[in-house]
Design an enzyme around this catalytic site. Structure first.
Site, PDB file in Angstrom:
ATOM      1  CE  LYS A 325       1.666   4.022   4.148  1.00  0.00           C
ATOM      2  NZ  LYS A 325       3.052   3.547   4.210  1.00  0.00           N
ATOM      3  NE  ARG A 359       5.705  10.296   4.179  1.00  0.00           N
ATOM      4  CZ  ARG A 359       4.713  10.091   3.315  1.00  0.00           C
ATOM      5  NH1 ARG A 359       3.752   9.230   3.617  1.00  0.00           N
ATOM      6  NH2 ARG A 359       4.684  10.733   2.169  1.00  0.00           N
TER       7      ARG A 359
END
Length: 381
Positions: A325, A359
């Site tokens: 991210k 995740r």
């Protein structure tokens, strides 16, 4: 005589076993070895003075503003410093005290939770062409092969998505989303891959979720945390596990100067509300996700990571997802394709702070890193 200073994160149970401490003694000593820093917001000033004295009386302490003793303001913020044993003792003491301390006692009891050492890896696969990481995009037989590879590498959960939720992304119709995920769901069902791993659909579409749950999927990964009652009804109908994720705003605009008075307290309040909603629909299999990058700036994300263990007080597994991210890029400018190292650093810290489901886009590397970290944590000396 020699003295060795040990790491505060050492496995004290293993250390006590090595020393030959009895099981009963180890149980008592473990409570004294784990220290907690607990931020208390808007505590009534008389309550702060009482709590300070009660904390000091048992060897703990409460950090308060300098004018607390004179009660110049009605409310103060404070930081409680106590080990697990002292927390339990304070919870017992404050049950009999006025000024809102009975509520403090209840919260202290909730916070007496320790982190588990197990973990699960959730592998990510996307069928849409606009997901932020190109390496997660697959279709047809290539998707099936990639899923089998992730399971072979150690993923116990596979999270399938058909709509991008990256900052600035637009939603699509339910029919369009179903057209994207249906072929992969059908392949998973046809090859009975749900016998090898659990499958999650990253969606807030009742239509898509029902289709997936009818065909072997068992997890609803809803970034809106049951904002749609129909999603709650579908999840309850199939007794699915529901991942409740916090998001401020919506993907299109969520990263336009997100603001919080206190991100920990606001995310906590959100979870409390959505857990209650889930239970009202008969949903009791719940996982919590603080939603890294969903309506949060770098400081918000780092704060949630640093204090991630706080959310264990709800008693549910914590999922953490920061894979590749943009928060990594904001710390050190790095293209998406080169953010694996930063991802591992964030996810290892999340595991140490209570996350048991990670995740990820890179399963094999995470299994290796987590296995090594767990071995380090379990080593006595």
């Amino acid at each position: 005589m020699k003295l060795c200073k040990l790491n505060a994160n050492s496995d004290v149970a293993a250390l006590f076993h090595t020393l030959g401490v009895t099981r009963e003694g180890s149980t008592i000593l473990k409570q004294k070895a784990h220290h907690n820093l607990i931020y208390i917001k808007d505590l009534k000033t008389p309550a702060a003075n009482i709590l300070k004295q009660d904390a000091l009386s048992i060897g703990a302490d409460l950090a308060v503003p300098k004018d607390t003793i004179t009660c110049k303001t009605a409310l103060v913020d404070a930081i409680l410093i106590a080990n697990d044993k002292q927390l339990k003792e304070l919870a017992r003491k404050e049950k009999a005290q006025p000024f809102g301390l009975k509520e403090v006692a209840l919260k202290l009891n909730e916070l007496c939770v320790t982190c588990k050492n197990d973990f699960e890896i959730m592998g990510v696969i996307n069928t849409n062409e606009d997901s932020f990481f190109q390496g997660s995009r697959f279709s047809g037989e290539a998707a099936l092969k990639h899923i089998e590879t992730m399971i072979g590498e150690g993923a116990s959960i596979i999270d399938l998505g058909g709509v991008s939720s990256r900052p600035g992304s637009l939603s699509v119709s339910e029919m369009e989303e179903l057209a994207r995920v249906k072929p992969i769901i059908d392949l998973i069902y046809e090859h009975k891959l749900f016998e090898k791993a659990r499958f999650s659909l990253d969606s807030y579409s009742p239509l898509c979720l029902e289709y997936a749950l009818q065909r072997g999927f068992s997890i609803v990964n809803d970034i809106t945390a049951l904002a749609n009652d129909d999603v709650a009804r579908v999840a309850a109908k199939y007794d699915a596990t529901v991942i409740l994720m916090h998001m401020q705003g919506e993907p299109l605009s969520m990263q336009q100067e997100p603001q919080y008075d206190n991100v920990l307290i606001e995310v906590d309040a959100f979870f409390e509300e959505r857990i209650a909603k889930a239970k009202s629909f008969g949903i009791f299999k719940i996982v919590l996700d603080v939603g890294i990058g969903f309506g949060k700036n770098l400081e918000h994300n780092l704060t949630l990571l640093k204090h991630h263990e706080h959310f264990l007080h709800f008693g549910y597994p914590l999922l953490f997802g920061a894979s590749r991210k943009s928060m990594i890029d904001k710390i050190i400018p790095t293209p998406i394709s080169e953010r694996l190292a930063g991802t591992l650093a964030l996810h290892l810290k999340a595991y140490e702070h209570g996350a048991t489901i990670l995740r990820v886009h890179d399963v094999k590397e995470h299994l290796q890193a987590l296995s090594v970290l767990r071995a380090l944590n379990q080593t006595t000396f």
